[in-house]
Design a protein around this motif. Sequence first.
Motif, PDB file in Angstrom:
ATOM      1  N   SER A  63       0.849  -1.391  -0.101  1.00 58.63           N
ATOM      2  CA  SER A  63       0.045   0.074  -0.043  1.00 58.63           C
ATOM      3  C   SER A  63       0.674   1.214   0.070  1.00 58.63           C
ATOM      4  N   VAL A  64       2.169   1.171   0.533  1.00 62.71           N
ATOM      5  CA  VAL A  64       2.983   2.297   0.633  1.00 62.71           C
ATOM      6  C   VAL A  64       3.321   2.601  -0.689  1.00 62.71           C
ATOM      7  N   PHE A  65       3.346   1.673  -1.743  1.00 54.96           N
ATOM      8  CA  PHE A  65       3.964   2.009  -2.922  1.00 54.96           C
ATOM      9  C   PHE A  65       2.524   2.725  -3.936  1.00 54.96           C
ATOM     10  N   ARG A  66       1.360   2.633  -3.439  1.00 54.97           N
ATOM     11  CA  ARG A  66       0.399   3.000  -4.233  1.00 54.97           C
ATOM     12  C   ARG A  66       0.236   4.490  -3.961  1.00 54.97           C
ATOM     13  N   CYS A  67      -0.158   5.415  -4.905  1.00 55.31           N
ATOM     14  CA  CYS A  67      -0.627   6.642  -4.836  1.00 55.31           C
ATOM     15  C   CYS A  67      -2.064   6.598  -4.257  1.00 55.31           C
ATOM     16  N   PRO A  68      -2.152   7.424  -3.080  1.00 57.32           N
ATOM     17  CA  PRO A  68      -3.280   7.777  -2.643  1.00 57.32           C
ATOM     18  C   PRO A  68      -4.509   8.292  -3.492  1.00 57.32           C
ATOM     19  N   ILE A  69      -4.064   8.935  -4.484  1.00 62.42           N
ATOM     20  CA  ILE A  69      -5.177   9.291  -5.560  1.00 62.42           C
ATOM     21  C   ILE A  69      -5.689   8.392  -6.386  1.00 62.42           C
ATOM     22  N   SER A  70      -4.857   7.824  -7.103  1.00 62.70           N
ATOM     23  CA  SER A  70      -4.902   6.919  -8.263  1.00 62.70           C
ATOM     24  C   SER A  70      -5.114   5.331  -7.758  1.00 62.70           C
ATOM     25  N   LEU A  71      -4.346   5.262  -6.894  1.00 63.85           N
ATOM     26  CA  LEU A  71      -4.359   3.737  -6.030  1.00 63.85           C
ATOM     27  C   LEU A  71      -3.323   2.866  -6.847  1.00 63.85           C
ATOM     28  N   ASP A  72      -2.770   3.478  -7.972  1.00 66.82           N
ATOM     29  CA  ASP A  72      -1.807   2.830  -8.955  1.00 66.82           C
ATOM     30  C   ASP A  72      -0.562   2.825  -8.287  1.00 66.82           C
ATOM     31  N   LEU A  73       0.197   1.914  -8.758  1.00 69.89           N
ATOM     32  CA  LEU A  73       1.644   1.943  -8.356  1.00 69.89           C
ATOM     33  C   LEU A  73       2.481   3.337  -8.747  1.00 69.89           C
ATOM     34  N   MET A  74       2.893   3.962  -7.807  1.00 66.62           N
ATOM     35  CA  MET A  74       3.645   5.235  -7.996  1.00 66.62           C
ATOM     36  C   MET A  74       4.639   4.895  -9.045  1.00 66.62           C
ATOM     37  N   LYS A  75       5.047   5.892 -10.204  1.00 67.65           N
ATOM     38  CA  LYS A  75       5.970   6.078 -11.219  1.00 67.65           C
ATOM     39  C   LYS A  75       6.924   6.947 -10.775  1.00 67.65           C
ATOM     40  N   SER A  76       6.525   8.156 -10.106  1.00 71.76           N
ATOM     41  CA  SER A  76       7.338   9.231  -9.681  1.00 71.76           C
ATOM     42  C   SER A  76       6.841   9.826  -8.495  1.00 71.76           C
ATOM     43  N   PRO A  77       7.220   9.160  -7.372  1.00 66.30           N
ATOM     44  CA  PRO A  77       6.546   9.673  -5.971  1.00 66.30           C
ATOM     45  C   PRO A  77       7.062  11.012  -5.738  1.00 66.30           C
ATOM     46  N   VAL A  78       6.402  11.809  -5.285  1.00 70.41           N
ATOM     47  CA  VAL A  78       6.569  13.236  -4.742  1.00 70.41           C
ATOM     48  C   VAL A  78       5.894  13.586  -3.405  1.00 70.41           C
ATOM     49  N   SER A  79       6.586  14.377  -2.682  1.00 66.14           N
ATOM     50  CA  SER A  79       5.897  14.544  -1.360  1.00 66.14           C
ATOM     51  C   SER A  79       5.617  16.161  -1.264  1.00 66.14           C
ATOM     52  N   LEU A  80       4.387  16.228  -0.689  1.00 63.83           N
ATOM     53  CA  LEU A  80       3.919  17.578  -0.256  1.00 63.83           C
ATOM     54  C   LEU A  80       4.580  18.013   1.084  1.00 63.83           C
ATOM     55  N   CYS A  81       4.392  19.315   1.356  1.00 60.94           N
ATOM     56  CA  CYS A  81       4.773  19.888   2.597  1.00 60.94           C
ATOM     57  C   CYS A  81       4.104  19.212   3.945  1.00 60.94           C
TER      58      CYS A  81
ATOM     59  N   SER B 283       2.029  25.660   1.001  1.00 54.56           N
ATOM     60  CA  SER B 283       2.854  25.583  -0.500  1.00 54.56           C
ATOM     61  C   SER B 283       2.377  24.778  -1.285  1.00 54.56           C
ATOM     62  N   LYS B 284       2.439  24.993  -2.241  1.00 47.87           N
ATOM     63  CA  LYS B 284       1.866  23.946  -3.323  1.00 47.87           C
ATOM     64  C   LYS B 284       3.204  23.139  -3.972  1.00 47.87           C
ATOM     65  N   ASP B 285       4.419  23.665  -3.512  1.00 48.61           N
ATOM     66  CA  ASP B 285       5.434  22.811  -4.060  1.00 48.61           C
ATOM     67  C   ASP B 285       5.535  21.389  -3.329  1.00 48.61           C
ATOM     68  N   PHE B 286       6.249  20.642  -4.288  1.00 49.56           N
ATOM     69  CA  PHE B 286       6.553  19.286  -3.837  1.00 49.56           C
ATOM     70  C   PHE B 286       8.040  18.931  -4.373  1.00 49.56           C
ATOM     71  N   ILE B 287       8.470  17.826  -3.745  1.00 48.71           N
ATOM     72  CA  ILE B 287       9.898  17.498  -3.605  1.00 48.71           C
ATOM     73  C   ILE B 287       9.835  15.970  -4.067  1.00 48.71           C
ATOM     74  N   PRO B 288      10.784  15.422  -5.188  1.00 55.38           N
ATOM     75  CA  PRO B 288      10.920  13.927  -5.343  1.00 55.38           C
ATOM     76  C   PRO B 288      11.240  13.082  -4.006  1.00 55.38           C
ATOM     77  N   ASN B 289      10.530  12.060  -3.885  1.00 52.86           N
ATOM     78  CA  ASN B 289      10.856  11.096  -2.610  1.00 52.86           C
ATOM     79  C   ASN B 289      11.690   9.918  -3.402  1.00 52.86           C
ATOM     80  N   LEU B 290      12.928  10.398  -3.262  1.00 55.36           N
ATOM     81  CA  LEU B 290      14.035   9.394  -3.939  1.00 55.36           C
ATOM     82  C   LEU B 290      14.221   8.063  -3.301  1.00 55.36           C
TER      83      LEU B 290
END
Length: 402
Positions: A12-30, A60-67
Amino acid sequence: MVKEELYITVPSVFRCPISLDLMKSPVSLCTGVTYDRSSIQQWLESGHDTCPATMQVLPSKDFIPNLTLHRLINLWIQSSTLRPGSNSARLLPGTSDVPAKLLIEKIERLCCVDSLSRVSEFVSRCEENRRFVVRSDCFVEVIAGVLTKKCVEIEALETTLGILDLILSENGVKERLNKLILKSNRESHFLSAIVFILQNGSLDSKVKSVRVLDSLAFDSESKRRISDSQDLISILLHLLQTNKSRSLNDAVTSILSTVSTTRSIKSRLIENGVVEIVSNSITEKSLKLLATLSSCSEGRSAISSNPKCVAEVVENLLKVSKTATEDAVVVLWSVCCLKKEEKVREAVVEGNGVTKVLVIMQREGEGTVKMMCRDLVKALRAVCKDWCLGSYETKTTHIRPC
């Protein structure tokens, strides 16, 4: 003895909370919540100013890649991928404990509807699932084989076409299917299955069967084999004439455009009244078909003798996509500048075609379409008494249809 699972559950931690699909490019909000980049961008660009998971207002609407998470996901994908020859190869997320190998064997041997339905449900869930099965040993070959067998029940055929329709966009699938089906001795069985679906299947399966067929016709040999099927072409024309579904009509018109590569097939379509049929409801797909047919003299004659067709083409100028607009220009140029029918030119002028052509000519860069527009303006000048078109001269050198 340990049973093989049909699916591997995506953490579940690999799934996007919006699409519920496996994340291709995970990014984190503030807020600390991680989303797939495309999903959160769409959320924010639609005007939201909150975190979808927590509903906190975002300072802030900025987000950073969760490498770190990105690396973990890639490691998980590599460890879960099917390996050629693996005895423990499995499909992906679900609940069944039926061995994957047994599932594929049942489809190959019996065209089992239940097994096909399980696969269909799986591939419809997300893109990652579709990629997974395409990488599996023999999966594409077994699924394609269902369509090349005799006496397969219609539900199995419909489910199979649904699966193929979903995986066609995956890398290399079209080429593999083309080789397996249209360039083998099983081609006639496949085309017979398509005909059977078009005659007896549901609307949804008819649309999918035509889309699959269209996707496989990407070279001259495949197009020829499809167009040589007399039954198939006749049924497609009948559907186009009698069916009221926009999605099916668009699919049928698209495949007819695709396979109309020779003069003989174009002539056959024209003789069967295809110009009159598509004139009743001009769409972007039908503009493509008309542009294809206008490359031969029979097509230009058929279009010219149908005032409604010309009027509808003019009406749709500037209302359709750039590609469809170019197709419309090709049609008008063919009947006004090659066929040179006076009544056709008058119909274009009456439909405010001159103004529309000038607008298209103004916004086009240098190229064939702009040159055709210049030719059209010059050809329409004689019947357009209220316009001063003397300054629109043209010196064009472009390839003209046969």
